[in-house]
Design a protein around this motif. Structure first.
Motif, PDB file in Angstrom:
ATOM      1  N   PHE A   1      -8.614  -0.163  -2.512  1.00 29.08           N
ATOM      2  CA  PHE A   1      -8.846   1.154  -1.932  1.00 29.08           C
ATOM      3  C   PHE A   1      -7.581   1.659  -1.251  1.00 29.08           C
ATOM      4  O   PHE A   1      -6.939   0.932  -0.498  1.00 29.08           O
ATOM      5  CB  PHE A   1      -9.980   1.062  -0.920  1.00 29.08           C
ATOM      6  CG  PHE A   1     -10.189   2.319  -0.145  1.00 29.08           C
ATOM      7  CD1 PHE A   1     -10.829   3.409  -0.716  1.00 29.08           C
ATOM      8  CD2 PHE A   1      -9.734   2.419   1.154  1.00 29.08           C
ATOM      9  CE1 PHE A   1     -11.013   4.569   0.002  1.00 29.08           C
ATOM     10  CE2 PHE A   1      -9.921   3.580   1.870  1.00 29.08           C
ATOM     11  CZ  PHE A   1     -10.561   4.652   1.302  1.00 29.08           C
ATOM     12  N   GLN A   2      -7.227   2.877  -1.559  1.00 29.15           N
ATOM     13  CA  GLN A   2      -6.091   3.504  -0.892  1.00 29.15           C
ATOM     14  C   GLN A   2      -6.569   4.734  -0.136  1.00 29.15           C
ATOM     15  O   GLN A   2      -7.128   5.655  -0.725  1.00 29.15           O
ATOM     16  CB  GLN A   2      -5.025   3.925  -1.920  1.00 29.15           C
ATOM     17  CG  GLN A   2      -4.356   2.753  -2.625  1.00 29.15           C
ATOM     18  CD  GLN A   2      -3.488   1.934  -1.690  1.00 29.15           C
ATOM     19  OE1 GLN A   2      -2.748   2.471  -0.886  1.00 29.15           O
ATOM     20  NE2 GLN A   2      -3.602   0.619  -1.773  1.00 29.15           N
ATOM     21  N   ALA A   3      -6.371   4.699   1.145  1.00 29.36           N
ATOM     22  CA  ALA A   3      -6.799   5.840   1.957  1.00 29.36           C
ATOM     23  C   ALA A   3      -5.821   6.990   1.790  1.00 29.36           C
ATOM     24  O   ALA A   3      -4.669   6.790   1.398  1.00 29.36           O
ATOM     25  CB  ALA A   3      -6.878   5.435   3.423  1.00 29.36           C
ATOM     26  N   VAL A   4      -6.295   8.157   2.082  1.00 27.02           N
ATOM     27  CA  VAL A   4      -5.433   9.339   2.012  1.00 27.02           C
ATOM     28  C   VAL A   4      -4.593   9.379   3.274  1.00 27.02           C
ATOM     29  O   VAL A   4      -5.117   9.431   4.381  1.00 27.02           O
ATOM     30  CB  VAL A   4      -6.288  10.616   1.911  1.00 27.02           C
ATOM     31  CG1 VAL A   4      -5.395  11.832   1.812  1.00 27.02           C
ATOM     32  CG2 VAL A   4      -7.214  10.529   0.738  1.00 27.02           C
ATOM     33  N   THR A   5      -3.275   9.281   3.083  1.00 25.85           N
ATOM     34  CA  THR A   5      -2.407   9.288   4.263  1.00 25.85           C
ATOM     35  C   THR A   5      -1.535  10.534   4.324  1.00 25.85           C
ATOM     36  O   THR A   5      -0.995  10.847   5.376  1.00 25.85           O
ATOM     37  CB  THR A   5      -1.480   8.060   4.270  1.00 25.85           C
ATOM     38  OG1 THR A   5      -0.890   7.926   2.980  1.00 25.85           O
ATOM     39  CG2 THR A   5      -2.237   6.804   4.602  1.00 25.85           C
TER      40      THR A   5
ATOM     41  N   GLY B   1       0.802  -1.210   0.000  1.00 24.89           N
ATOM     42  CA  GLY B   1       0.000   0.000   0.000  1.00 24.89           C
ATOM     43  C   GLY B   1       0.834   1.258   0.000  1.00 24.89           C
ATOM     44  O   GLY B   1       0.474   2.239   0.657  1.00 24.89           O
TER      45      GLY B   1
END
Lengths: 329, 110
Positions: free
Chosen positions: A314-318, A241
């Motif tokens: 899905f890639q969360a906003v980090t 990720g």
């Protein structure tokens, strides 16, 4: 009736022990590899699943001769079916080994399940059986070192002789020893312990600065696995990720802090899915792309199956949202 | 002692079993992402839209003592976000509550 059956029982228990020992000593003699232990488990399991019937015969021994004869038929049938299975189990792991993956081959598992079911159908109350089953196991394990030297060999010799001279029915132990003899004769590699082993070099992972990680021998591992570096790169980045790229020295620079152990885990998953054959677990495979779908073609057994495509999901906003907004404008 | 061949066999056993299964279909992807420092984020993608994700996240937050939200994504639908490495916790919790079966869970990441 009763004393005779009891006499019949005690040897059966002893036989069990001997069988176990045979297997154990065989395995230890064969050299303990990762997958070999797995195959050994398969064999041992099938043996242990056969046991309850004997145990049952012990419990219900006083009832009738018919029952016993039925069970003995059952045992014989088992033996006949067992030959091919054990041979198959032997064949498979010889070709493939993934380091540190102690999973049974699916075939072995299937057989185990089937046998279990049969036993459950036969057995009236499972819990008692379990206890009976467990107790000898414990004894066997403790006795392994002491009694494994002298006794089994004598047993096999006597059993073979008696079986040649008279035309009585085969006993369980005789057939079992025979199976293993045939196995050893047909597969000398197993006995000598020279197996084709699939050894991976561990990934070298270094920290670059505080936020990045460098995977030094990335190219080397790609070459060892015979896979395109892009494919492995895609998989690694989607699994972890993060983002990353290959730098001038053919190192892979990954964003984020990762340890060698963690990368190893991901690599192991990659090998399981995209390198080893799903049927025979041989690492001798080719990954082909046919109309947007990847296919794994095995060179050893010739099987061909599709593999899962790599999805990032899905890639969360980090990162900082403000920074993203600033970039967009 | 019974003989296996004489047992009655229900040919529709599988079909009945199939209808009893939950609404969860397909894999539940559980991922982990690194944030700054030692912080991490766990995302749970692919839970059936029949479930009320808001209620699930409320229960998870209480159970794991972490914060979390439900994020709407155009492609993947509603996705659960939990703070910290909750992969183990969420796997156990989802199987315990029966929202998903263990073979439907797919854990990604290191």
């Amino acid at each position: 009736m009763d004393p005779s059956t009891e006499l019949g029982i005690d040897p059966s228990l002893k036989k069990k022990k001997k069988k176990k020992i045979d297997i154990d000593s065989m395995l230890s003699g064969g050299g303990g590899g990762g997958s070999q232990s797995a195959s050994g488990e398969g064999v041992e399991r099938s043996v242990s699943f056969l046991e309850p019937e004997e145990a049952q015969s012990k419990q219900e021994g006083g009832q009738s001769e018919l029952l016993e004869s039925l069970e003995s038929f059952g045992l014989k049938k088992k033996k006949k079916t067992k030959k091919p299975t054990s041979a198959a189990e032997v064949d498979e792991p010889l070709i493939v080994v993934i380091p540190e993956e102690n999973e049974d081959s699916e075939i072995g598992l299937d057989f185990g399940v089937k046998k279990k079911k049969k036993n459950k159908v036969l057995i009236g109350d499972d819990e008692d059986q379990q206890i009976v089953e467990d107790a000898p196991d414990m004894v066997i394990n403790s006795d392994d070192e002491q009694s494994s030297e002298g006794l089994p060999t004598i047993r096999t010799v006597t059993s073979e002789k008696s079986w040649l001279t008279s035309d009585r029915d085969y006993t369980y132990e005789e057939l079992l020893t025979r199976v293993f003899e045939i196995m050893h004769a047909k597969n000398p590699e197993m006995a000598s312990g020279t197996k084709q082993k699939f050894v991976m070099r561990p990934p070298q992972v270094l920290r670059v600065g505080t936020k990045k990680t460098s995977f030094v021998n990335f190219m080397e591992i790609c070459k060892m696995l015979h896979r395109h570096q892009k494919h492995l790169l895609d998989f690694l980045l989607s699994e972890l990720g993060t983002s990353g790229s290959i730098d001038g020295n053919n190192q892979l620079i990954i964003k984020g802090k990762f340890q060698q152990k963690q990368i190893e885990n991901v690599l192991r998953r990659y090998i399981k899915e995209y390198v080893t054959c799903h049927t025979c677990r041989s690492p001798n495979t080719i990954l082909q792309k046919d109309s947007r779908i990847f296919f794994l073609q095995c060179e050893a057994c010739g099987s061909r199956c599709s593999v899962a495509s790599i999805k990032h999901g899905f890639q969360a906003v980090t990162s900082k949202r403000a920074a993203i907004r600033a970039k967009a404008t | 002692m019974s003989i296996q061949n004489l047992n009655t066999f229900d040919p529709f056993a599988d079909a009945i079993k199939g209808s009893e299964e939950g609404v969860q279909d397909g894999f539940v992807h559980i991922r982990i992402q690194q944030r700054n420092g030692r912080k991490t984020l766990t995302t749970v993608q692919g839970l059936s839209s029949e479930y009320d994700l808001k209620k699930i996240v409320r229960a998870c937050k209480k159970e794991f003592a972490c914060n979390g939200t439900v994020v709407e994504h155009p492609e993947y639908g509603e996705v659960l976000q939990l703070q910290g490495d909750q992969r183990e916790n969420i796997c156990q919790w989802l199987t315990k509550t029966g929202l998903a079966k263990p073979d439907q869970l797919k854990v990604h990441g290191f």
